[in-house]
Scaffold this motif. Structure first.
Motif, PDB file in Angstrom:
ATOM      1  N   VAL A   1      -5.859  -5.483   2.676  1.00  0.00           N
ATOM      2  CA  VAL A   1      -5.489  -4.582   1.592  1.00  0.00           C
ATOM      3  C   VAL A   1      -4.419  -5.137   0.632  1.00  0.00           C
ATOM      4  CG1 VAL A   1      -6.590  -2.469   2.416  1.00  0.00           C
ATOM      5  CG2 VAL A   1      -3.936  -3.184   2.808  1.00  0.00           C
TER       6      VAL A   1
ATOM      7  N   LEU B   1     -10.844   6.356   3.195  1.00  0.00           N
ATOM      8  CA  LEU B   1     -10.294   4.941   3.184  1.00  0.00           C
ATOM      9  C   LEU B   1     -10.549   4.271   1.917  1.00  0.00           C
ATOM     10  CD1 LEU B   1      -8.874   2.950   4.733  1.00  0.00           C
ATOM     11  CD2 LEU B   1     -11.239   2.016   5.502  1.00  0.00           C
TER      12      LEU B   1
ATOM     13  N   LEU C   1      -7.486   3.091  -0.853  1.00  0.00           N
ATOM     14  CA  LEU C   1      -7.440   1.703  -1.230  1.00  0.00           C
ATOM     15  C   LEU C   1      -7.808   1.449  -2.655  1.00  0.00           C
ATOM     16  CD1 LEU C   1      -9.681   0.108   1.796  1.00  0.00           C
ATOM     17  CD2 LEU C   1      -7.302  -0.400   1.415  1.00  0.00           C
TER      18      LEU C   1
ATOM     19  N   MET D   1      -6.004   2.602   7.677  1.00  0.00           N
ATOM     20  CA  MET D   1      -5.198   1.833   6.782  1.00  0.00           C
ATOM     21  C   MET D   1      -4.033   1.162   7.098  1.00  0.00           C
ATOM     22  SD  MET D   1      -5.218   1.514   3.345  1.00  0.00           S
ATOM     23  CE  MET D   1      -3.912   1.302   1.928  1.00  0.00           C
TER      24      MET D   1
END
Length: 172
Positions: free
Chosen positions: A172, A24, A28, A161
């Motif tokens: 995000v 993850l 990101l 996500m």
């Protein structure tokens, strides 16, 4: 959103926090920190001996994770942390108010099977029952998402996500 959040990948032992967290973080484009690295030696010794940690044992660990998350405020990051109780998550939020949680969830049998195949980890399968007994799932007023851990790690990270992006105030 103007500043990236710190994402706490949470869940009982064996859900894949240490596997999903770095994946993850890569998606990101932020650093990853492993919660186990924040434990004092006494905690690791206790868990290695099959003794569940007390809340008092967890406080310095949670404070160290919270301090890391606070230093990453506005920069973003991903950290794994079981964060099983609401009080633990509240303590993390007190240190870093903008943290967002990704709760890795799954069937107990699947998680136990995964734990039994791990090598070199201090958390024995025998403590899984205490983990589930302690778990207080995310509440509606907590910033976070639940993500099922069935399937390949990459697919789980992609689901995490997508769930984060779908939050009303995207993380995000």
């Amino acid at each position: 959103m103007s500043t990236p959040h710190v994402v706490v990948v949470m869940g009982v032992a064996g859900t894949g926090k240490t596997t999903i967290g770095p994946l993850l973080a890569a998606l990101l484009g932020v650093p990853y920190a492993e919660a186990d690295d924040f434990h004092p030696r006494a905690n690791i010794d206790k868990m290695s001996a099959g003794i569940p940690l007390t809340d008092a044992d967890r406080l310095p660990w949670l404070d160290a994770i919270g301090a890391w998350a606070d230093r990453r405020a506005g920069l973003g990051g991903v950290v794994s942390c079981s964060a099983l109780k609401r009080a633990y998550r509240d303590r993390l939020r007190a240190a870093a108010p903008d943290v967002v949680f990704v709760h890795l969830t799954g069937d107990r049998a699947l998680i136990e099977d995964r734990m039994s195949h791990r090598q070199g980890h201090f958390m024995p399968t025998a403590l899984l029952d205490s983990q589930f007994a302690t778990l207080e799932p995310l509440q509606a007023d907590e910033a976070g998402v639940d993500v099922d851990v069935s399937g390949a790690p990459e697919a789980i990270a992609e689901r995490a996500m997508a769930a984060l992006v779908a939050l009303p105030d995207p993380a995000v």
